[in-house]
Design a protein around this motif. Structure first.
Motif, PDB file in Angstrom:
ATOM      1  N   ALA A   1      38.351  45.795  36.650  1.00  0.00           N
ATOM      2  CA  ALA A   1      38.892  46.385  37.716  1.00  0.00           C
ATOM      3  C   ALA A   1      38.818  45.546  38.888  1.00  0.00           C
ATOM      4  CB  ALA A   1      37.989  47.538  38.265  1.00  0.00           C
ATOM      5  N   ASP A   2      37.768  44.706  39.113  1.00  0.00           N
ATOM      6  CA  ASP A   2      37.559  43.751  40.311  1.00  0.00           C
ATOM      7  C   ASP A   2      38.765  42.683  40.111  1.00  0.00           C
ATOM      8  OD1 ASP A   2      35.557  45.208  41.125  1.00  0.00           O
ATOM      9  OD2 ASP A   2      34.146  43.620  40.873  1.00  0.00           O
ATOM     10  N   ALA A   3      38.661  42.072  38.933  1.00  0.00           N
ATOM     11  CA  ALA A   3      39.841  40.758  38.991  1.00  0.00           C
ATOM     12  C   ALA A   3      41.174  41.426  39.126  1.00  0.00           C
ATOM     13  CB  ALA A   3      39.867  40.354  37.552  1.00  0.00           C
ATOM     14  N   ILE A   4      41.501  42.542  38.625  1.00  0.00           N
ATOM     15  CA  ILE A   4      42.878  43.122  38.866  1.00  0.00           C
ATOM     16  C   ILE A   4      43.345  43.287  40.445  1.00  0.00           C
ATOM     17  CG2 ILE A   4      44.471  45.085  38.315  1.00  0.00           C
ATOM     18  CD1 ILE A   4      42.935  44.990  35.388  1.00  0.00           C
ATOM     19  N   TRP A   5      42.275  43.998  41.055  1.00  0.00           N
ATOM     20  CA  TRP A   5      42.429  44.223  42.394  1.00  0.00           C
ATOM     21  C   TRP A   5      42.722  43.142  43.186  1.00  0.00           C
ATOM     22  CZ3 TRP A   5      39.644  42.835  46.861  1.00  0.00           C
ATOM     23  CH2 TRP A   5      40.071  43.612  48.021  1.00  0.00           C
ATOM     24  N   LEU A   6      42.124  41.830  42.707  1.00  0.00           N
ATOM     25  CA  LEU A   6      42.422  40.598  43.508  1.00  0.00           C
ATOM     26  C   LEU A   6      43.877  40.390  43.142  1.00  0.00           C
ATOM     27  CD1 LEU A   6      38.941  38.857  42.963  1.00  0.00           C
ATOM     28  CD2 LEU A   6      39.728  39.542  45.277  1.00  0.00           C
ATOM     29  N   ALA A   7      44.046  40.208  41.747  1.00  0.00           N
ATOM     30  CA  ALA A   7      45.402  39.789  41.533  1.00  0.00           C
ATOM     31  C   ALA A   7      46.461  40.348  41.984  1.00  0.00           C
ATOM     32  CB  ALA A   7      45.397  39.914  39.892  1.00  0.00           C
ATOM     33  N   GLU A   8      46.210  41.811  42.166  1.00  0.00           N
ATOM     34  CA  GLU A   8      47.219  42.520  42.859  1.00  0.00           C
ATOM     35  C   GLU A   8      47.681  42.108  44.258  1.00  0.00           C
ATOM     36  OE1 GLU A   8      46.990  46.836  40.857  1.00  0.00           O
ATOM     37  OE2 GLU A   8      45.645  46.514  42.258  1.00  0.00           O
ATOM     38  N   ARG A   9      46.652  41.419  45.116  1.00  0.00           N
ATOM     39  CA  ARG A   9      46.713  40.799  46.269  1.00  0.00           C
ATOM     40  C   ARG A   9      47.068  39.411  46.376  1.00  0.00           C
ATOM     41  NH1 ARG A   9      44.715  45.273  45.824  1.00  0.00           N
ATOM     42  NH2 ARG A   9      44.537  46.931  47.061  1.00  0.00           N
ATOM     43  N   GLY A  10      47.461  38.978  45.170  1.00  0.00           N
ATOM     44  CA  GLY A  10      48.070  37.493  45.091  1.00  0.00           C
ATOM     45  C   GLY A  10      47.151  36.497  44.648  1.00  0.00           C
ATOM     46  N   TRP A  11      45.765  36.846  44.280  1.00  0.00           N
ATOM     47  CA  TRP A  11      44.753  35.759  43.806  1.00  0.00           C
ATOM     48  C   TRP A  11      44.946  35.421  42.385  1.00  0.00           C
ATOM     49  CZ3 TRP A  11      40.334  34.253  46.727  1.00  0.00           C
ATOM     50  CH2 TRP A  11      40.089  34.701  47.766  1.00  0.00           C
ATOM     51  N   PRO A  12      45.266  34.168  42.049  1.00  0.00           N
ATOM     52  CA  PRO A  12      45.163  33.824  40.531  1.00  0.00           C
ATOM     53  C   PRO A  12      43.311  34.056  40.205  1.00  0.00           C
ATOM     54  CG  PRO A  12      46.115  32.041  41.775  1.00  0.00           C
ATOM     55  CD  PRO A  12      45.401  33.121  43.037  1.00  0.00           C
ATOM     56  N   VAL A  13      43.113  34.761  39.267  1.00  0.00           N
ATOM     57  CA  VAL A  13      41.694  35.023  39.020  1.00  0.00           C
ATOM     58  C   VAL A  13      41.401  34.843  37.499  1.00  0.00           C
ATOM     59  CG1 VAL A  13      40.121  37.274  39.051  1.00  0.00           C
ATOM     60  CG2 VAL A  13      42.049  36.936  40.343  1.00  0.00           C
ATOM     61  N   THR A  14      40.276  34.257  37.192  1.00  0.00           N
ATOM     62  CA  THR A  14      39.577  34.246  36.206  1.00  0.00           C
ATOM     63  C   THR A  14      38.431  35.025  35.864  1.00  0.00           C
ATOM     64  OG1 THR A  14      40.055  31.728  35.951  1.00  0.00           O
ATOM     65  CG2 THR A  14      38.267  32.353  34.494  1.00  0.00           C
ATOM     66  N   GLY A  15      38.283  36.069  34.958  1.00  0.00           N
ATOM     67  CA  GLY A  15      37.546  36.944  34.660  1.00  0.00           C
ATOM     68  C   GLY A  15      36.647  36.440  33.482  1.00  0.00           C
TER      69      GLY A  15
ATOM     70  N   VAL B   1      50.804  40.766  38.056  1.00  0.00           N
ATOM     71  CA  VAL B   1      49.375  40.958  37.979  1.00  0.00           C
ATOM     72  C   VAL B   1      48.741  40.097  36.737  1.00  0.00           C
ATOM     73  CG1 VAL B   1      47.527  42.407  37.730  1.00  0.00           C
ATOM     74  CG2 VAL B   1      49.348  42.956  39.276  1.00  0.00           C
ATOM     75  N   ALA B   2      49.496  40.435  35.651  1.00  0.00           N
ATOM     76  CA  ALA B   2      49.034  40.046  34.263  1.00  0.00           C
ATOM     77  C   ALA B   2      48.943  38.426  34.428  1.00  0.00           C
ATOM     78  CB  ALA B   2      49.809  40.495  32.792  1.00  0.00           C
ATOM     79  N   GLY B   3      50.148  37.799  34.652  1.00  0.00           N
ATOM     80  CA  GLY B   3      50.084  36.340  34.928  1.00  0.00           C
ATOM     81  C   GLY B   3      49.348  35.893  35.848  1.00  0.00           C
ATOM     82  N   ARG B   4      48.559  36.501  36.763  1.00  0.00           N
ATOM     83  CA  ARG B   4      47.580  35.896  37.633  1.00  0.00           C
ATOM     84  C   ARG B   4      46.012  35.946  37.251  1.00  0.00           C
ATOM     85  NH1 ARG B   4      50.172  39.350  42.000  1.00  0.00           N
ATOM     86  NH2 ARG B   4      52.003  37.958  42.777  1.00  0.00           N
ATOM     87  N   THR B   5      46.103  36.928  35.772  1.00  0.00           N
ATOM     88  CA  THR B   5      44.811  36.935  35.379  1.00  0.00           C
ATOM     89  C   THR B   5      44.771  36.058  33.928  1.00  0.00           C
ATOM     90  OG1 THR B   5      45.480  38.703  34.361  1.00  0.00           O
ATOM     91  CG2 THR B   5      44.556  39.278  36.510  1.00  0.00           C
ATOM     92  N   THR B   6      43.354  35.511  33.864  1.00  0.00           N
ATOM     93  CA  THR B   6      42.963  34.757  32.748  1.00  0.00           C
ATOM     94  C   THR B   6      41.580  35.444  32.403  1.00  0.00           C
ATOM     95  OG1 THR B   6      43.992  32.626  33.442  1.00  0.00           O
ATOM     96  CG2 THR B   6      42.321  32.389  31.891  1.00  0.00           C
ATOM     97  N   TRP B   7      41.345  35.544  31.272  1.00  0.00           N
ATOM     98  CA  TRP B   7      40.217  36.226  30.617  1.00  0.00           C
ATOM     99  C   TRP B   7      39.617  35.311  29.911  1.00  0.00           C
ATOM    100  CZ3 TRP B   7      39.674  40.145  33.616  1.00  0.00           C
ATOM    101  CH2 TRP B   7      40.996  40.912  34.308  1.00  0.00           C
ATOM    102  N   VAL B   8      38.302  34.812  29.952  1.00  0.00           N
ATOM    103  CA  VAL B   8      37.450  34.135  29.319  1.00  0.00           C
ATOM    104  C   VAL B   8      36.172  34.542  28.657  1.00  0.00           C
ATOM    105  CG1 VAL B   8      36.115  32.046  29.325  1.00  0.00           C
ATOM    106  CG2 VAL B   8      38.159  32.137  31.169  1.00  0.00           C
ATOM    107  N   HIS B   9      36.297  34.371  27.180  1.00  0.00           N
ATOM    108  CA  HIS B   9      34.899  34.843  26.698  1.00  0.00           C
ATOM    109  C   HIS B   9      33.795  33.703  26.754  1.00  0.00           C
ATOM    110  CE1 HIS B   9      32.850  35.635  22.719  1.00  0.00           C
ATOM    111  NE2 HIS B   9      32.438  36.630  23.261  1.00  0.00           N
TER     112      HIS B   9
END
Length: 207
Positions: A47-61, A83-91
């Motif tokens: 939720a936090d990462a997506i909120w940031l991505a919706e505001r233009g941030w490239p985000v690593t979660g 939004v999906a393009g601005r998010t990267t998910w790291v395990h």
């Protein structure tokens, strides 16, 4: 409770662990920050990462529960390709050998990282190093006197204050913007009805 297996089981036992809304202190503190690269530590269902991505941030979660990351990616995709393009998910295990790098992110956000003192101290030091010059470190936690801690006495050594975190930062390199405890109405995980929660909030700017 701090193992990858325990959190995998928790996420897979229910369709949603968290509310799906961004943490309120993140919204309060990051809404007016200039957009840059962000790191969301212990991102959960995103939720936090997506909120940031919706505001233009490239985000690593980053999270160590694959079930949470799968949900986060699905939620981001549901918000559309931008939004999906601005998010990267790291395990990764943030309490283990994982290192975010030095001076990489314009915002590093850690929301409710309630860990024993030694791994918490080491983690927060790594997160501080990951902030780029001019960037922001945002750490939010449960106050040790709040109802969450009272109901979970085994978590007693996992509380901390904003002042403790501020003292750990090099005063010559960091400007403390916010170091306080805030009260708000909210629900405890698994709880019913609203209660008063106290959030520890530390926001610092790296010089």
């Amino acid at each position: 409770m701090f193992t990858e297996r325990a959190w995998e089981e928790r996420y897979r036992a229910t369709p949603a662990v968290w509310s799906g809304r961004p943490n309120p202190q993140l919204v309060a503190e990051a809404a007016d920050l200039p957009v840059g690269r962000a790191l969301d530590v212990g991102c959960g269902e995103g939720a936090d990462a997506i909120w940031l991505a919706e505001r233009g941030w490239p985000v690593t979660g980053v999270d160590f529960a694959t079930a949470a990351l799968e949900r986060a990616a699905g939620h981001a995709a549901a918000r559309g390709p931008e939004v999906a393009g601005r998010t990267t998910w790291v395990h990764a295990d943030i309490t283990g050998g994982w290192d975010p790098g030095d001076g990489v992110f314009d915002l590093v956000s850690a929301q409710f990282m309630q860990l024993p003192e030694e791994p918490r101290t080491m983690l927060f030091a790594r997160l501080a190093r990951a902030v780029a010059p001019g960037g922001t470190l945002l750490i939010v936690g449960h106050h040790f006197d709040d109802e969450h801690a009272a109901d979970h006495p085994h978590l007693a050594d996992m509380g901390y204050t904003a002042e403790e975190i501020a003292w750990s930062l090099d005063a010559e390199r960091w400007e403390i913007v916010v170091a306080e405890t805030r009260s708000r109405l909210g629900r405890l995980p698994g709880g019913s009805g609203e209660t008063t929660l106290r959030d520890v909030v530390l926001r610092a700017r790296r010089g």
